[in-house]
Motif scaffolding. Structure first.
Motif: not given
Lengths: 76, 190
Positions: A66-68, A72-74, B12-14, B32-38
């Motif tokens: 959701l936060s991603m 993206i939308e922002k 729809v990418w996500i 995990c946090e770094t992976a998410k950020d990347l």
């Protein structure tokens, strides 16, 4: 007997770079008499191959996605 | 012409790619946090550069290539901060070899009762292997990941991380010894 430290170093390097003739001879003669380095040789190649199949057991949570989506939308 | 071209769909990418990109990043970066950020940065820089997208490659491969570059950049930044590791690593050789260079008794590679040519192991095996890899120190983890998971050549890795070729081989050698031992203790002889 040659040092196992040097021999294992040669083994690891030989997985990427071809050894010189004299290095090959050193390696082969050592492996005939040292079962530990022989095991290391097989296991090192095996590990290199299996590393490509690593997969992580952790997944993204719904909140993460959701936060991603918001980010993206922002920006779109 | 324009209309027949496949359009990119950031929204729809996500749904389509976030999970697989995240798994990919997680198997390469032990945090995990770094992976998410990347992964998030991957989507954002894809958006920013959307006009450079070439339709010769798929949307998915394009995203992967962006993520791969982000992973390499991450390791490049980390490598700069980790040069003191090298000294410690040279000292730690004594965990494996005695002063004559022979195997220390507990470090001797035991026989694993497996078929070495077997291509695939169980899911649990890969989890243990991943954990063993994640225990590597930063610089080791960087060279190891780039070499074995990204399949980069040694000269490319040395250049990217700004390390000498002899340091590179020391890092790889020690990393192999450590992973081998970790796998033996936590899986094969458990």
């Amino acid at each position: 007997m040659r040092s196992c430290e040097k021999i294992t170093f040669l083994i690891v390097r030989s997985e990427e770079i071809p050894l010189t003739f004299s290095e090959k001879v050193k390696l082969a003669t050592h492996l005939c008499i040292c079962k530990f380095c022989k095991n290391f040789e097989k296991q090192s190649a095996y590990i290199a191959k299996q590393l490509q199949n690593i997969s992580s057991p952790v997944s993204l949570s719904a909140e993460d996605k959701l936060s991603m989506t918001e980010a993206i939308e922002k920006n779109s | 012409m324009e209309e027949t071209q496949k359009r990119l769909e950031p929204k729809v990418w996500i749904e389509l790619y976030a999970d697989q990109l995240f798994k990919y990043a997680m198997s390469r970066i032990p945090d995990c946090e770094t992976a998410k950020d990347l992964v998030q940065e991957t989507f954002l820089s894809a958006l920013k550069n959307i006009e450079t997208f070439r339709h010769e490659i798929s949307e998915k491969n394009w995203l992967y290539s962006i993520l791969k570059n982000k992973i390499i950049d991450y390791y490049r930044r980390r490598a700069k901060q980790s040069f003191d590791e090298l000294e410690k690593l040279t000292e730690r050789a004594e965990d494996y070899f005695n002063e004559k260079g022979h195997w220390q008794k507990p470090a001797r590679p035991k026989t694993w009762r497996i078929v070495y040519s077997q291509a695939n192991e169980s899911k649990e095996f890969y989890e243990i292997l991943g954990q063993c890899k994640d225990r590597l120190a930063t610089l080791q983890c960087a060279v190891f990941t780039l070499k074995y998971l990204e399949e980069k050549k040694s000269d490319e890795i040395c250049k990217g991380l700004n390390i000498s070729s002899s340091n590179y081989w020391v890092l790889i050698h020690r990393a192999k010894l450590q992973i081998r031992q970790c796998l033996e203790r936590n899986w094969f002889l458990k």
